[in-house]
Design an enzyme around this catalytic site. Structure first.
Site, PDB file in Angstrom:
ATOM      1  N   SER A  10      10.565 -10.983  -5.443  1.00  0.00           N
ATOM      2  CA  SER A  10       9.685 -10.810  -4.284  1.00  0.00           C
ATOM      3  C   SER A  10      10.462 -10.881  -2.969  1.00  0.00           C
ATOM      4  O   SER A  10      11.303 -11.758  -2.780  1.00  0.00           O
ATOM      5  CB  SER A  10       8.598 -11.894  -4.283  1.00  0.00           C
ATOM      6  OG  SER A  10       7.888 -11.828  -3.061  1.00  0.00           O
ATOM      7  N   LYS A  32      -3.215 -11.639  -9.852  1.00  0.00           N
ATOM      8  CA  LYS A  32      -4.133 -11.190  -8.794  1.00  0.00           C
ATOM      9  C   LYS A  32      -5.599 -11.145  -9.251  1.00  0.00           C
ATOM     10  O   LYS A  32      -6.495 -11.461  -8.479  1.00  0.00           O
ATOM     11  CB  LYS A  32      -3.686  -9.825  -8.263  1.00  0.00           C
ATOM     12  CG  LYS A  32      -2.372  -9.904  -7.500  1.00  0.00           C
ATOM     13  CD  LYS A  32      -1.909  -8.560  -7.019  1.00  0.00           C
ATOM     14  CE  LYS A  32      -2.228  -8.393  -5.571  1.00  0.00           C
ATOM     15  NZ  LYS A  32      -1.479  -7.300  -4.927  1.00  0.00           N
ATOM     16  N   ASP A  39      -4.124  -6.279   0.908  1.00  0.00           N
ATOM     17  CA  ASP A  39      -3.397  -5.042   0.546  1.00  0.00           C
ATOM     18  C   ASP A  39      -3.971  -3.831   1.277  1.00  0.00           C
ATOM     19  O   ASP A  39      -3.222  -2.969   1.755  1.00  0.00           O
ATOM     20  CB  ASP A  39      -3.488  -4.771  -0.964  1.00  0.00           C
ATOM     21  CG  ASP A  39      -2.708  -5.769  -1.795  1.00  0.00           C
ATOM     22  OD1 ASP A  39      -2.062  -6.647  -1.213  1.00  0.00           O
ATOM     23  OD2 ASP A  39      -2.747  -5.662  -3.033  1.00  0.00           O
ATOM     24  N   GLY A  52      -2.645   7.492  -9.482  1.00  0.00           N
ATOM     25  CA  GLY A  52      -2.651   6.146 -10.038  1.00  0.00           C
ATOM     26  C   GLY A  52      -4.016   5.497  -9.883  1.00  0.00           C
ATOM     27  O   GLY A  52      -4.808   5.882  -8.999  1.00  0.00           O
ATOM     28  N   ALA A  53      -4.295   4.543 -10.776  1.00  0.00           N
ATOM     29  CA  ALA A  53      -5.601   3.867 -10.734  1.00  0.00           C
ATOM     30  C   ALA A  53      -5.442   2.384 -11.082  1.00  0.00           C
ATOM     31  O   ALA A  53      -6.359   1.764 -11.601  1.00  0.00           O
ATOM     32  CB  ALA A  53      -6.565   4.556 -11.704  1.00  0.00           C
ATOM     33  N   GLY A  54      -4.273   1.821 -10.779  1.00  0.00           N
ATOM     34  CA  GLY A  54      -4.020   0.403 -11.048  1.00  0.00           C
ATOM     35  C   GLY A  54      -4.441  -0.460  -9.867  1.00  0.00           C
ATOM     36  O   GLY A  54      -5.262  -0.059  -9.036  1.00  0.00           O
ATOM     37  N   GLY A  55      -3.838  -1.647  -9.778  1.00  0.00           N
ATOM     38  CA  GLY A  55      -4.208  -2.595  -8.726  1.00  0.00           C
ATOM     39  C   GLY A  55      -3.962  -2.047  -7.323  1.00  0.00           C
ATOM     40  O   GLY A  55      -4.813  -2.168  -6.439  1.00  0.00           O
ATOM     41  N   ILE A  59       3.359   3.899  -2.032  1.00  0.00           N
ATOM     42  CA  ILE A  59       3.265   2.447  -1.829  1.00  0.00           C
ATOM     43  C   ILE A  59       4.420   1.728  -2.519  1.00  0.00           C
ATOM     44  O   ILE A  59       4.631   0.539  -2.305  1.00  0.00           O
ATOM     45  CB  ILE A  59       1.891   1.849  -2.211  1.00  0.00           C
ATOM     46  CG1 ILE A  59       1.663   1.801  -3.714  1.00  0.00           C
ATOM     47  CG2 ILE A  59       0.753   2.583  -1.516  1.00  0.00           C
ATOM     48  CD1 ILE A  59       0.509   0.857  -4.088  1.00  0.00           C
ATOM     49  N   TYR A  62       8.061   0.487  -2.702  1.00  0.00           N
ATOM     50  CA  TYR A  62       8.993   0.246  -1.588  1.00  0.00           C
ATOM     51  C   TYR A  62      10.396  -0.152  -2.047  1.00  0.00           C
ATOM     52  O   TYR A  62      11.254  -0.467  -1.231  1.00  0.00           O
ATOM     53  CB  TYR A  62       8.427  -0.789  -0.608  1.00  0.00           C
ATOM     54  CG  TYR A  62       8.178  -2.142  -1.224  1.00  0.00           C
ATOM     55  CD1 TYR A  62       6.954  -2.437  -1.804  1.00  0.00           C
ATOM     56  CD2 TYR A  62       9.167  -3.119  -1.235  1.00  0.00           C
ATOM     57  CE1 TYR A  62       6.724  -3.662  -2.393  1.00  0.00           C
ATOM     58  CE2 TYR A  62       8.938  -4.348  -1.817  1.00  0.00           C
ATOM     59  CZ  TYR A  62       7.716  -4.610  -2.394  1.00  0.00           C
ATOM     60  OH  TYR A  62       7.493  -5.831  -2.981  1.00  0.00           O
TER      61      TYR A  62
HETATM   62  N1  NAP Z   1       3.744  -1.726  -0.737  1.00  0.00           N
HETATM   63  C1  NAP Z   1       2.963  -2.684  -1.188  1.00  0.00           C
HETATM   64  O1  NAP Z   1       2.588  -3.625  -0.483  1.00  0.00           O
HETATM   65  C2  NAP Z   1       2.472  -2.609  -2.606  1.00  0.00           C
HETATM   66  C3  NAP Z   1       1.283  -3.240  -3.000  1.00  0.00           C
HETATM   67  C4  NAP Z   1       0.846  -3.115  -4.332  1.00  0.00           C
HETATM   68  C5  NAP Z   1       1.642  -2.397  -5.239  1.00  0.00           C
HETATM   69  N2  NAP Z   1       2.798  -1.814  -4.811  1.00  0.00           N
HETATM   70  C6  NAP Z   1       3.645  -1.026  -5.732  1.00  0.00           C
HETATM   71  O2  NAP Z   1       2.815  -0.063  -6.373  1.00  0.00           O
HETATM   72  C7  NAP Z   1       3.288   0.182  -7.696  1.00  0.00           C
HETATM   73  C8  NAP Z   1       2.121   0.020  -8.682  1.00  0.00           C
HETATM   74  O3  NAP Z   1       1.671  -1.328  -8.655  1.00  0.00           O
HETATM   75  P1  NAP Z   1       0.264  -1.759  -9.301  1.00  0.00           P
HETATM   76  O4  NAP Z   1       0.118  -3.209  -9.052  1.00  0.00           O
HETATM   77  O5  NAP Z   1      -0.819  -0.839  -8.881  1.00  0.00           O
HETATM   78  O6  NAP Z   1       0.572  -1.530 -10.859  1.00  0.00           O
HETATM   79  P2  NAP Z   1      -0.470  -1.338 -12.056  1.00  0.00           P
HETATM   80  O7  NAP Z   1      -1.769  -1.989 -11.747  1.00  0.00           O
HETATM   81  O8  NAP Z   1       0.275  -1.737 -13.284  1.00  0.00           O
HETATM   82  O9  NAP Z   1      -0.727   0.263 -12.101  1.00  0.00           O
HETATM   83  C9  NAP Z   1       0.316   1.125 -12.456  1.00  0.00           C
HETATM   84  C10 NAP Z   1      -0.144   2.570 -12.287  1.00  0.00           C
HETATM   85  O10 NAP Z   1       0.973   3.416 -12.575  1.00  0.00           O
HETATM   86  C11 NAP Z   1       0.602   4.354 -13.586  1.00  0.00           C
HETATM   87  N3  NAP Z   1       1.761   4.687 -14.413  1.00  0.00           N
HETATM   88  C12 NAP Z   1       2.600   3.823 -15.026  1.00  0.00           C
HETATM   89  N4  NAP Z   1       3.540   4.521 -15.722  1.00  0.00           N
HETATM   90  C13 NAP Z   1       3.249   5.838 -15.543  1.00  0.00           C
HETATM   91  C14 NAP Z   1       3.840   7.043 -15.999  1.00  0.00           C
HETATM   92  N5  NAP Z   1       4.921   7.044 -16.796  1.00  0.00           N
HETATM   93  N6  NAP Z   1       3.311   8.223 -15.611  1.00  0.00           N
HETATM   94  C15 NAP Z   1       2.210   8.237 -14.800  1.00  0.00           C
HETATM   95  N7  NAP Z   1       1.598   7.130 -14.342  1.00  0.00           N
HETATM   96  C16 NAP Z   1       2.114   5.946 -14.709  1.00  0.00           C
HETATM   97  C17 NAP Z   1      -0.468   3.648 -14.376  1.00  0.00           C
HETATM   98  O11 NAP Z   1      -1.211   4.599 -15.111  1.00  0.00           O
HETATM   99  P3  NAP Z   1      -2.063   4.148 -16.423  1.00  0.00           P
HETATM  100  O12 NAP Z   1      -3.376   3.640 -15.900  1.00  0.00           O
HETATM  101  O13 NAP Z   1      -2.168   5.389 -17.210  1.00  0.00           O
HETATM  102  O14 NAP Z   1      -1.246   3.072 -17.106  1.00  0.00           O
HETATM  103  C18 NAP Z   1      -1.270   2.991 -13.244  1.00  0.00           C
HETATM  104  O15 NAP Z   1      -2.105   3.920 -12.608  1.00  0.00           O
HETATM  105  C19 NAP Z   1       4.440  -0.813  -7.921  1.00  0.00           C
HETATM  106  O16 NAP Z   1       5.661  -0.154  -7.655  1.00  0.00           O
HETATM  107  C20 NAP Z   1       4.207  -1.879  -6.871  1.00  0.00           C
HETATM  108  O17 NAP Z   1       5.398  -2.520  -6.448  1.00  0.00           O
HETATM  109  C21 NAP Z   1       3.225  -1.894  -3.526  1.00  0.00           C
END
Ligand code: NAP
Length: 280
Positions: free
Chosen positions: A20, A71, A108, A134-137, A223, A225
């Site tokens: 972090s 989270k 966020d 994407g549709a994660g967190g 997003i 970084y």
């Molecule tokens: N800048 C910031 O403040 C900030 C804040 C939050 C997150 N982030 C960054 O955002 C990124 C995602 O974080 P998150 O917390 O949202 O993760 P997460 O909840 O695990 O979601 C991951 C996402 O990526 C997709 N994905 C993973 N592997 C893939 C692939 N090979 N091809 C296509 N899609 C794929 C997943 O799709 P599926 O649903 O199909 O698995 C899901 O939509 C990370 O790099 C994190 O560091 C940055």
């Protein structure tokens, strides 16, 4: 706030947590503001989350950030959760109240919007359709903020369609789920494209998305970084699209957290950005 008998304490709970960059950001701010205090990485195993959160008040912490994998779980542990965190379905920031109770929020979405506005002041969510990959967190916070700011159509494109459909159900008719194999077409006419997947992050392959169908004036955001300049952003810049990287989203989240913890609204300066960028 700076007081000889009070050492300010905050931190980030994660598992793992040593990657972090938050300690760099917050400790820089302590020193810039001449405050005695520290912000520590707290490696908390999932089973210990409730105990660790309950320890904040007796240890004298003003609060903490929570990151992966805590989270969502933190929602059920805190005494109060504000409507933003409830809607996003995740906590990013915990604030210890005067009576020792724990309040949860999610900064966020604030970070995402303020970063875009700082880098592209003319940006308006209403400008046209937004394609969110994407549709994660991270996506949940981005979709929440875009919907709140009046984006007319939010196309959520995800490898696992069911997760995109769940977001569309939750956030209402402006959010449309798009299957992964239709992603190229979903860029057609978009005013903005946001990558919220982990693709393009260090150790991961670049996002598998050609930009040919994206209008040349569309704003492209990532997003991710680490690295700050992802393959998606460089590809977008090469074809002339304006871009916004993900580092500022992390930086801007600090503002509401500091306001709640210490009563200070810190400025997100180029110098702060440079300090963090030097660690990436
Ligand atoms: N800048 C910031 O403040 C900030 C804040 C939050 C997150 N982030 C960054 O955002 C990124 C995602 O974080 P998150 O917390 O949202 O993760 P997460 O909840 O695990 O979601 C991951 C996402 O990526 C997709 N994905 C993973 N592997 C893939 C692939 N090979 N091809 C296509 N899609 C794929 C997943 O799709 P599926 O649903 O199909 O698995 C899901 O939509 C990370 O790099 C994190 O560091 C940055």
């Amino acid at each position: 706030m700076s007081s000889p008998d009070r050492f300010l304490l905050a931190g980030v709970m994660g598992w793992p947590v040593m990657h972090s960059r938050s300690p760099v950001i917050h400790n820089y701010l302590f020193s810039q503001h001449g405050l005695t205090g520290t912000y520590v990485p707290l490696a908390i195993a999932p089973d210990n989350l409730a105990g660790a959160l309950r320890g904040l008040a007796p240890l004298g912490f003003s609060g903490c950030n929570v990151t992966i994998p805590h989270k969502e779980r933190a929602l059920a542990i805190l005494d109060t959760v504000d409507p933003v965190a409830r809607r996003i379905g995740a906590i990013s920031c915990v604030v210890v109240q005067r009576d020792g109770s724990l309040a949860g929020t999610n900064n966020d979405a604030f970070g995402f919007v303020q970063n875009v506005l700082q880098r592209q002041p003319a940006w308006r969510a209403e400008a046209g359709p937004v394609a969110v990959i994407g549709a994660g967190g991270g996506a949940r916070a981005v979709v929440y903020s875009l919907a709140e700011r009046g984006a007319p159509e939010i196309r959520v494109i995800n490898r696992t369609l069911a997760r995109a459909e769940a977001l569309a159900r939750e956030f209402g008719p402006s959010v449309k789920a798009v299957a992964w194999d239709k992603r190229q077409r979903a860029l057609d006419g978009a005013a903005m494209l946001v990558n919220t997947t982990s693709q393009g992050m260090v150790g991961q392959p670049p996002l598998d998305l050609a930009l040919d169908t994206l209008p040349p004036r569309a704003l492209v955001c990532d997003i991710v970084y680490v690295p700050v300049d992802t393959p998606l952003l460089s590809a977008a810049r090469r074809r002339g699209n304006p871009t916004v990287d993900g580092l500022g989203m992390l930086l801007h989240q600090v503002r509401p957290a500091w306001k709640a913890w210490f009563g200070i609204d810190p400025e997100i300066t180029p110098a702060l950005r440079a300090v963090v960028e030097a660690t990436l």
